[in-house]
Write a protein that holds these residues in place. Structure first.
Motif, PDB file in Angstrom:
ATOM      1  N   PRO A  67     -25.793  77.954   3.651  1.00  0.00           N
ATOM      2  CA  PRO A  67     -26.143  79.351   3.351  1.00  0.00           C
ATOM      3  C   PRO A  67     -24.965  80.314   3.437  1.00  0.00           C
ATOM      4  N   ALA A  68     -23.948  80.012   4.259  1.00  0.00           N
ATOM      5  CA  ALA A  68     -22.797  80.898   4.391  1.00  0.00           C
ATOM      6  C   ALA A  68     -21.690  80.566   3.390  1.00  0.00           C
ATOM      7  N   ASP A  69     -21.959  79.606   2.476  1.00  0.00           N
ATOM      8  CA  ASP A  69     -20.952  79.164   1.512  1.00  0.00           C
ATOM      9  C   ASP A  69     -21.338  79.613   0.107  1.00  0.00           C
ATOM     10  N   ASN A  70     -20.421  79.401  -0.828  1.00  0.00           N
ATOM     11  CA  ASN A  70     -20.742  79.573  -2.246  1.00  0.00           C
ATOM     12  C   ASN A  70     -21.478  78.328  -2.719  1.00  0.00           C
ATOM     13  N   GLN A  71     -22.797  78.325  -2.532  1.00  0.00           N
ATOM     14  CA  GLN A  71     -23.587  77.131  -2.804  1.00  0.00           C
ATOM     15  C   GLN A  71     -23.627  76.800  -4.297  1.00  0.00           C
ATOM     16  N   THR A  72     -23.767  75.509  -4.568  1.00  0.00           N
ATOM     17  CA  THR A  72     -24.095  75.028  -5.902  1.00  0.00           C
ATOM     18  C   THR A  72     -25.457  74.358  -5.820  1.00  0.00           C
ATOM     19  N   THR A  73     -26.366  74.741  -6.716  1.00  0.00           N
ATOM     20  CA  THR A  73     -27.718  74.191  -6.746  1.00  0.00           C
ATOM     21  C   THR A  73     -27.965  73.560  -8.107  1.00  0.00           C
ATOM     22  N   ILE A  74     -28.258  72.245  -8.104  1.00  0.00           N
ATOM     23  CA  ILE A  74     -28.512  71.513  -9.350  1.00  0.00           C
ATOM     24  C   ILE A  74     -29.955  71.021  -9.321  1.00  0.00           C
ATOM     25  N   PRO A  75     -30.879  71.694 -10.010  1.00  0.00           N
ATOM     26  CA  PRO A  75     -32.284  71.267  -9.997  1.00  0.00           C
ATOM     27  C   PRO A  75     -32.470  69.975 -10.793  1.00  0.00           C
ATOM     28  N   LEU A  76     -33.457  69.191 -10.390  1.00  0.00           N
ATOM     29  CA  LEU A  76     -33.833  68.006 -11.151  1.00  0.00           C
ATOM     30  C   LEU A  76     -34.919  68.317 -12.166  1.00  0.00           C
ATOM     31  N   ASN A  77     -35.340  69.564 -12.224  1.00  0.00           N
ATOM     32  CA  ASN A  77     -36.261  70.043 -13.258  1.00  0.00           C
ATOM     33  C   ASN A  77     -35.409  70.590 -14.408  1.00  0.00           C
ATOM     34  N   PRO A  78     -35.412  69.956 -15.570  1.00  0.00           N
ATOM     35  CA  PRO A  78     -34.520  70.396 -16.648  1.00  0.00           C
ATOM     36  C   PRO A  78     -34.834  71.785 -17.185  1.00  0.00           C
ATOM     37  N   ALA A  79     -36.012  72.331 -16.826  1.00  0.00           N
ATOM     38  CA  ALA A  79     -36.347  73.681 -17.266  1.00  0.00           C
ATOM     39  C   ALA A  79     -35.795  74.750 -16.330  1.00  0.00           C
ATOM     40  N   THR A  80     -35.199  74.336 -15.205  1.00  0.00           N
ATOM     41  CA  THR A  80     -34.670  75.278 -14.218  1.00  0.00           C
ATOM     42  C   THR A  80     -33.153  75.313 -14.322  1.00  0.00           C
ATOM     43  N   SER A  81     -32.576  76.515 -14.288  1.00  0.00           N
ATOM     44  CA  SER A  81     -31.141  76.685 -14.481  1.00  0.00           C
ATOM     45  C   SER A  81     -30.348  76.201 -13.281  1.00  0.00           C
ATOM     46  N   VAL A  82     -29.197  75.596 -13.548  1.00  0.00           N
ATOM     47  CA  VAL A  82     -28.229  75.280 -12.504  1.00  0.00           C
ATOM     48  C   VAL A  82     -27.642  76.590 -11.981  1.00  0.00           C
ATOM     49  N   ASP A  83     -27.494  76.683 -10.656  1.00  0.00           N
ATOM     50  CA  ASP A  83     -26.879  77.857 -10.027  1.00  0.00           C
ATOM     51  C   ASP A  83     -25.499  77.445  -9.523  1.00  0.00           C
ATOM     52  N   SER A  84     -24.477  77.696 -10.320  1.00  0.00           N
ATOM     53  CA  SER A  84     -23.126  77.277  -9.999  1.00  0.00           C
ATOM     54  C   SER A  84     -22.161  78.103 -10.846  1.00  0.00           C
ATOM     55  N   VAL A  85     -20.927  78.231 -10.375  1.00  0.00           N
ATOM     56  CA  VAL A  85     -19.909  78.997 -11.100  1.00  0.00           C
ATOM     57  C   VAL A  85     -18.828  78.046 -11.582  1.00  0.00           C
ATOM     58  N   ALA A  86     -18.613  78.010 -12.881  1.00  0.00           N
ATOM     59  CA  ALA A  86     -17.584  77.143 -13.446  1.00  0.00           C
ATOM     60  C   ALA A  86     -16.208  77.773 -13.254  1.00  0.00           C
ATOM     61  N   PRO A  87     -15.207  76.983 -12.890  1.00  0.00           N
ATOM     62  CA  PRO A  87     -13.840  77.508 -12.851  1.00  0.00           C
ATOM     63  C   PRO A  87     -13.430  77.998 -14.239  1.00  0.00           C
ATOM     64  N   ARG A  88     -12.568  78.994 -14.261  1.00  0.00           N
ATOM     65  CA  ARG A  88     -12.047  79.464 -15.545  1.00  0.00           C
ATOM     66  C   ARG A  88     -10.542  79.685 -15.445  1.00  0.00           C
ATOM     67  N   THR A  89      -9.880  79.515 -16.563  1.00  0.00           N
ATOM     68  CA  THR A  89      -8.425  79.687 -16.610  1.00  0.00           C
ATOM     69  C   THR A  89      -8.078  80.895 -17.469  1.00  0.00           C
ATOM     70  N   VAL A  90      -7.006  81.568 -17.068  1.00  0.00           N
ATOM     71  CA  VAL A  90      -6.524  82.755 -17.793  1.00  0.00           C
ATOM     72  C   VAL A  90      -5.048  82.532 -18.106  1.00  0.00           C
ATOM     73  N   PRO A  91      -4.656  82.478 -19.383  1.00  0.00           N
ATOM     74  CA  PRO A  91      -3.232  82.347 -19.703  1.00  0.00           C
ATOM     75  C   PRO A  91      -2.487  83.638 -19.380  1.00  0.00           C
ATOM     76  N   LEU A  92      -1.262  83.509 -18.879  1.00  0.00           N
ATOM     77  CA  LEU A  92      -0.446  84.665 -18.528  1.00  0.00           C
ATOM     78  C   LEU A  92       0.930  84.511 -19.170  1.00  0.00           C
ATOM     79  N   THR A  93       1.462  85.611 -19.663  1.00  0.00           N
ATOM     80  CA  THR A  93       2.792  85.578 -20.287  1.00  0.00           C
ATOM     81  C   THR A  93       3.680  86.686 -19.741  1.00  0.00           C
ATOM     82  N   THR A  94       3.342  87.178 -18.560  1.00  0.00           N
ATOM     83  CA  THR A  94       4.088  88.305 -18.004  1.00  0.00           C
ATOM     84  C   THR A  94       5.379  87.831 -17.324  1.00  0.00           C
ATOM     85  N   HIS A  95       6.265  88.795 -17.033  1.00  0.00           N
ATOM     86  CA  HIS A  95       7.555  88.512 -16.397  1.00  0.00           C
ATOM     87  C   HIS A  95       7.798  89.572 -15.326  1.00  0.00           C
ATOM     88  N   MET A  96       8.409  89.155 -14.216  1.00  0.00           N
ATOM     89  CA  MET A  96       8.730  90.083 -13.147  1.00  0.00           C
ATOM     90  C   MET A  96      10.065  89.676 -12.521  1.00  0.00           C
TER      91      MET A  96
END
Length: 339
Positions: free
Chosen positions: A187-216
Motif C-alpha cells: 500500500p505504501a508503494d507504487n503498486q501494479t495491479t494485473i486483474p485476471l478478468n480481461p474486462a478489468t483494466s490493468v493499473d500500472s504505469v509504463a516507463p517512457r523515454t524522452v529524447p534530449l538534444t540539449t547542451h550545457m
C-alpha cells in the motif's frame, strides 16, 4: 497511468437435468389424491455431467463445494475446460521493477490451485531477475505466491510461472478468476495491479523515454544530455515518487586545465516546475569522472537518477555546479528539459 482494456464476452453452456422415478407395483402406489406413497421428500436432482479434456460430458457427476452442482460453463470466450477445472487465455500487461510482465494464461482447479503463465521482458541493459514478491488478491484476502524468477539478459525476455493456493471450492471457476488480481508492491508503494478478468483494466504505469538534444557547459566542462527515462519508483515506501534517469556525455576539450577536474554526481541537480530541487540520487549508475584535456566520458553507465514527485510533466531544469569553477567565478551550467 497506462490502462489496457479487453472485451469480456459471456458464453453459455447447457446441461440437462432429468429425474426419473420408476414406480412398480410392488414398491409404490398412489393415494387417492395422486401422490406417490412410499416415497417421502424426494429432492430435485442437482448433479451435472463432468467434463473431459475436450469439454464433453463423461457421464459422471461433479459436486460443488456447497453440496450442490452447477454448470462448469465458460463465462468468457477465453475460458476452456480442463479435466480438473478451467484455463483462461489472457494478454494483461503491467510493469514492475524494470520488467514488463505479461500474464498469458490463468489456470484454476477445483479446490483453488492457481497457476499463471507469464512472460517477463527485461527493460534494462543489464541482466536481472524479475521480482518474486508478488501477491494474489481475491475479493476477501491476500495470498502469498511462489514464482519462478529466471535471470534475463538486458533487453531479453523469458517465460515464468506464478502459483498460489486460493483455497476456494466454488463451483463457478470462471467467476473465481474474475475476482482475482496479481499485485506487485504494498500500500505504501507504487503498486501494479494485473486483474485476471480481461474486462478489468490493468493499473500500472509504463516507463517512457524522452529524447534530449540539449547542451550545457561550465567553463571547459561540456555536458550533453541525450535522453531521459521516466519510471515510477519501485523502492518500498516511495508511493507517488517517480525516477527521472538522464543519460549524459561529459567532455573536456583541448583547452581543459592540465591538472584536470573532478566531476561527481552530487554536483548535478534537477529543479521541477514547482521550484522543488533534488540532487542526483545514490541509485544513479553514474558516480564520477576525472577530466583531463581531450577526455570524453560517454559510457552506458553515465546515467543520473533523480527522484521527484509524481506526475512528471512540464519543464524541468538540469544544473551542473562544479564548486572549483564556481569559486573561480564561472556560473553553473543549466539546461531546460521538456519532460
Amino acid at each position: 497511468m497506462n490502462t489496457i482494456r479487453f472485451g469480456h464476452h459471456w458464453a453459455a453452456t447447457t446441461g440437462g437435468i432429468m429425474a426419473l422415478v420408476a414406480l412398480t407395483a410392488s414398491g409404490c402406489g398412489h393415494d387417492t389424491a395422486g401422490t406417490p406413497t412410499g416415497v417421502a421428500n424426494v429432492p430435485a436432482a442437482t448433479a451435472t455431467p463432468a467434463l473431459t479434456a475436450s469439454g464433453a460430458p463423461t457421464g459422471s457427476t461433479v459436486t460443488c463445494g456447497s453440496g450442490t452442482s452447477a454448470p462448469d460453463a465458460a463465462h468468457t470466450a477465453s475460458d476452456s475446460p480442463t479435466p480438473e477445472g478451467i484455463s483462461r487465455s489472457l494478454h494483461q500487461i503491467g510493469w514492475w521493477g524494470g520488467m514488463s510482465i505479461t500474464v498469458r494464461r490463468a489456470t484454476v482447479n477445483r479446490g483453488g490451485a492457481l497457476t499463471l503463465d507469464v512472460t517477463y521482458a527485461n527493460l534494462g541493459d543489464q541482466a536481472a531477475s524479475p521480482s518474486a514478491t508478488a501477491t494474489i488478491r481475491t475479493a476477501s484476502k491476500s495470498i502469498e505466491t511462489t514464482s519462478t524468477v529466471p535471470e534475463i539478459p538486458g533487453g531479453g525476455n523469458a517465460p515464468g510461472t506464478i502459483t498460489a493456493d486460493l483455497a476456494d471450492t466454488s463451483c463457478d471457476l470462471s467467476a473465481v478468476l474474475d475476482n482475482v488480481a496479481l499485485i506487485y508492491g504494498g500500500p505504501a508503494d507504487n503498486q501494479t495491479t494485473i486483474p485476471l478478468n480481461p474486462a478489468t483494466s490493468v493499473d500500472s504505469v509504463a516507463p517512457r523515454t524522452v529524447p534530449l538534444t540539449t547542451h550545457m557547459a561550465q567553463d571547459q566542462i561540456q555536458i550533453d544530455p541525450s535522453g531521459a527515462t521516466i519510471t515510477p519508483s519501485y523502492v518500498a515506501g516511495e508511493r507517488n515518487k517517480t525516477t527521472v534517469a538522464v543519460k549524459i556525455k561529459v567532455t573536456c576539450g583541448s583547452s581543459c586545465a592540465a591538472g584536470g577536474y573532478n566531476v561527481d554526481r552530487e554536483e548535478f541537480s534537477l529543479r521541477a516546475p514547482d521550484g522543488s530541487t533534488v540532487t542526483a540520487d545514490t541509485r544513479s549508475p553514474y558516480c564520477c569522472d576525472a577530466l583531463y584535456p581531450e577526455t570524453v566520458s560517454d559510457s552506458a553507465r553515465n546515467i543520473l537518477v533523480f527522484v521527484v514527485a509524481s506526475p512528471v510533466s512540464g519543464k524541468y531544469t538540469l544544473s551542473y555546479n562544479n564548486k572549483q569553477l564556481t569559486d573561480a567565478g564561472t556560473l553553473p551550467a543549466v539546461a531546460d528539459l521538456a519532460l
